[in-house]
Structure formats: structure tokens, C-alpha cells
Design a protein around this motif. Sequence first.
Motif: not given
Length: 322
Positions: A308-312
Motif C-alpha cells: 500500500f502506498t500513501s495518498r493524499p
Amino acid sequence: MSATDILERPRADYRRITVEPVTPVIGAEIGNVDLSQPLDPRTFNEIREAIRQYRVIFFRDQQLSNDALKAFGRNFGPLTPAHPIAEGLEDHPEIWERTIDEYRVRRTHNDTLPPGRTPPRDYKGWHIDITFVANPNAYSILYGVEIPPYGGDTLFANLVEAYRGLSPQIQNLIDGLQAVHRTSGYDFGRERKPRRDGRATGPFVSLHPLVRVHPETGEKLLFLNPGTTSHIVGLKERESQALLDLLYGEVTRPEYQVRFHWRPKSLVVWDNQAVAHAGPIDYAHFELPRAVRRITTAGELPKGPDGFTSRPLEGDLFNVLG
């Protein structure tokens, strides 16, 4: 790298700098280097190795102008603006100057929260820098400009060790979880004036993995922020708060910490991807003048063990100065 790894691993062959560990787990004093002068690649590589090994490093007696401070910081990567919300110095927008007066103002806004937000537990100011944006800075560099003879110490904690100290069952539970990070009640309580550079002043909301994989070393670490992490996605409110309290307790365990006593012209560099900090820890009782200047380097979107990759969720990324 665990505390045992640090104790058993042969010390790097430092030839350009001196490195004196402060604790077995985190922190080292660096000497025999003048940061006001350009660093040759071998010297800087030794400084980078010291950060990888000890997470946060301390320099003493460094006479640095604002330009020299920025020049040193650029060794670690492109500089960001001073802060996503607050402005930097007018002539040096990369530099954020903090005085003790700002912490006193902060106390008056502690009860000012946006609708629907409950006051966070009091964890004495522990945090990772600017995780309310989706791409927090990679490194933080703090320079002591006006330092009193006592008080104003800063604590640093090793987030890799905090994760490794958990039981395997808890590690397995949190490896695939995500948490929402928001601008804090303090930020909401302040008047947000238009910025000189035209950037938006928030609010900012981002979704991050609860466990981050360090982008350089591949180590797992706890990635959460008291007062900024609002909840864990997919859990009931009481479950989320109970788990966050458990993990905050791990992050703030004394055996994972180092305490830094400031002196004038001291400089600290820490890996914001693996370190939480708190300071000045006694600001509620502090009366003496104190001022420090901070710069930060650009970071990437955090990734979790499950990919999982961070997102705004709201607000812009923390982009470098163009």
C-alpha cells in the motif's frame, strides 16, 4: 537493524569524522567536521552511514549562516519549503524558525479542534514531522540559534525498534492496516494567513500505512502520530483508539529514546522516515529565550509491507521549491 545488531555489528571505519554513540539504540555525536564548509563525498558518505546506523546525529560548535545551513541540507536531497502551513523566513523560504513563544501560543489553542474531532491523548508532543501530507520529508535538520543554559531538551525515538519490540501477533495484525493523518487541532486553531508563495495552507488529510517500510534499508517501522493520526481505517472507534494507544505507548518507551541537551551552535540531523521526536519537552514551564531553525528535505510516498502506498485525501503534496 536492531539494538543487538548495533552492538554486534563492527563499527564503520570512519576516517573523516569521529562518531561517539550516545545510546546502544539511537543517537551519536559527530565530530571532526566543519559543516560551514563544502563536504567532500567521502566525508558526507560517512555522515550518511552514521545516520543509517544511529538514526539521529548531533554536531556541536557549528557556526552556520542561513546559506551554509541550506548548503549542508542539500547534501541529503532537494529542500522543501519551510512547512506546508507556516511560512519560512522571507529571504530564506526553506528555513522555519521556531521560538519558545510559539509553543506558548500553542497551549492556548490545544482545545480548538475542527467539528467532530476529539482531543488527542497527551503524549507530550511526540510526532513525526508533517505526516498530514502524503509525502512527509525524508530528513529534518535543526540548528540552535538562541539556546538557554538549561531546559529545552529534545527527545528522539527509534521507530524501527518500537516495531521490533512488538509481539509477532501484533506485528501481523498491523502490517496491513492504514491510518488517516490530519492537520492537528493546533493548526486548525491558528489563523491561516495567505502565503507569500501562493501555496495553499490546508487543511491537509492523508492516508498512510500504519507500518512503513524504510525506503533505503527495507526495515519495518511504526508510522503514526499522536494528535495527527485520527483513526485506523476499517476498525471501530474504540478498537482504533485502543490500538493507537498501545502503539503510542511502544513508540514512547524510554529504552528506544535518546535525549539531546542543546548548546548554542548545536545541529541535529534525523531520519524522519524512522524517527519520532518530542521537544522542547518542558515548554509548558519554560521562560527563557530559545530559537531554532529547521530545514527539511523532500521525501517520497511511504509504502507498507503489503505494498500500500500513501495518498493524499485533501490538500497538495509537499513539493520542493521550484
